[in-house]
Design a protein around this motif. Sequence first.
Motif, PDB file in Angstrom:
ATOM      1  N   PRO A  60      73.000  24.824  -4.861  1.00 42.47           N
ATOM      2  CA  PRO A  60      71.900  24.774  -3.888  1.00 42.47           C
ATOM      3  C   PRO A  60      72.093  23.624  -2.924  1.00 42.47           C
ATOM      4  N   GLY A  61      71.333  23.644  -1.849  1.00 41.73           N
ATOM      5  CA  GLY A  61      71.266  22.521  -0.937  1.00 41.73           C
ATOM      6  C   GLY A  61      72.540  22.264  -0.161  1.00 41.73           C
ATOM      7  N   ALA A  62      72.625  21.074   0.376  1.00 36.32           N
ATOM      8  CA  ALA A  62      73.727  20.682   1.259  1.00 36.32           C
ATOM      9  C   ALA A  62      74.572  19.595   0.595  1.00 36.32           C
ATOM     10  N   HIS A  63      75.839  19.525   1.013  1.00 33.37           N
ATOM     11  CA  HIS A  63      76.808  18.616   0.384  1.00 33.37           C
ATOM     12  C   HIS A  63      77.632  17.932   1.472  1.00 33.37           C
ATOM     13  N   TRP A  64      78.007  16.672   1.207  1.00 32.12           N
ATOM     14  CA  TRP A  64      78.836  15.931   2.154  1.00 32.12           C
ATOM     15  C   TRP A  64      80.322  16.197   1.955  1.00 32.12           C
ATOM     16  N   TYR A  65      80.708  16.530   0.732  1.00 32.25           N
ATOM     17  CA  TYR A  65      82.113  16.798   0.437  1.00 32.25           C
ATOM     18  C   TYR A  65      82.217  17.551  -0.882  1.00 32.25           C
ATOM     19  N   VAL A  66      83.375  18.140  -1.094  1.00 34.84           N
ATOM     20  CA  VAL A  66      83.682  18.788  -2.368  1.00 34.84           C
ATOM     21  C   VAL A  66      84.078  17.706  -3.379  1.00 34.84           C
ATOM     22  N   VAL A  67      83.733  17.924  -4.644  1.00 36.53           N
ATOM     23  CA  VAL A  67      83.960  16.924  -5.691  1.00 36.53           C
ATOM     24  C   VAL A  67      85.019  17.406  -6.682  1.00 36.53           C
ATOM     25  N   PRO A  73      86.477  11.895  -3.627  1.00 42.43           N
ATOM     26  CA  PRO A  73      86.087  13.047  -2.804  1.00 42.43           C
ATOM     27  C   PRO A  73      87.292  13.813  -2.270  1.00 42.43           C
ATOM     28  N   ASP A  74      87.082  15.114  -2.086  1.00 40.46           N
ATOM     29  CA  ASP A  74      88.083  15.950  -1.423  1.00 40.46           C
ATOM     30  C   ASP A  74      88.345  15.412  -0.026  1.00 40.46           C
ATOM     31  N   ARG A  75      89.629  15.251   0.320  1.00 39.42           N
ATOM     32  CA  ARG A  75      89.989  14.571   1.557  1.00 39.42           C
ATOM     33  C   ARG A  75      89.473  15.312   2.792  1.00 39.42           C
ATOM     34  N   ALA A  76      89.711  16.622   2.882  1.00 38.96           N
ATOM     35  CA  ALA A  76      89.388  17.354   4.103  1.00 38.96           C
ATOM     36  C   ALA A  76      87.884  17.376   4.374  1.00 38.96           C
TER      37      ALA A  76
END
Length: 221
Positions: A60-67, A73-76
Motif C-alpha cells: 500500500p501507499g507510496a515508497h521512496w525506493y525499493v528495499v 536502498p536500490d540504486r536506481a
Amino acid sequence: MTALRFRERPAAGEAAGLLVLHHGRGADEHDLLGLADALDPRRRLHVVTPRAPLQLPGWPGAHWYVVPRVGFPDRATFRRSVALLADLHDALWARTGIAPAATVLGGFSMGAVMSYALALSGDRPAPAGVLALSGFVPTVPGWAPDLAARRGLPAFIAHGRSDPVIDVGFGRRARDRLAAAGLAVDYHESDAGHHVDPAHLPAAAAWLAAVVGAAEDGAAG
C-alpha cells in the motif's frame, strides 16, 4: 513545476523558515501533517509534506525506493527519488523565497533516509538542519554523504530500542558517524518500536525552534 505531489501548511504569519517532512514506507503526503503541528506548535514555519513517487505491487501507499535489504536502498529508485526531491526543494525555495539555510529537512523511517540523502549530498545546498526519526544514512553505490562539507550542521536523531524494522544500531551508527565528522548531533533513544515516539517530540520541537532561531539570527547578521 515539480513532478511530486505535496501538501502545505502555511505559517501563521511571515514564515521564519521551511520544514520539509518526508513520510515513511507505504504512507503518503498526508501522514506527517499532524507531526508538523507537534514540532512547530506556534506555526512559525511553512511546512511541506511531499508524496513519494513509487507504488509497488502488493504494497500500500507510496515508497521512496525499493528495499533489497535494510540500510541499502536500490540504486536506481533511490537516485530517481533524490533527483525528484532536489527539484521539489529547489522549486519551494524559489517560490517561497525561503533560503536553504532556513530550511530543515526531516522525516520518519524511509523519509529520514531521504532527508539524510538530500541534507548530506555535497552537490546540494546545505540546510539549516536535518531531523531523522528511525532512519539511517544510506549505503548506495555511486552516492556518499559529503560530511566534510557539513561540519557543524545540526542533526536531531531519534530511534527506538525496540524497533523491529530498522534496528536501533542504525541510529547509533548515524549518530557516531555524524558526530565524528563534526556535525552537531542531538541524539535520543527510547524503548519505542518503529514509530514516532511522542516522548521525543518536546526535545525535537525545542531543537527545531533553536535551529530556526539560529538561522534567523544569521540572516539578520
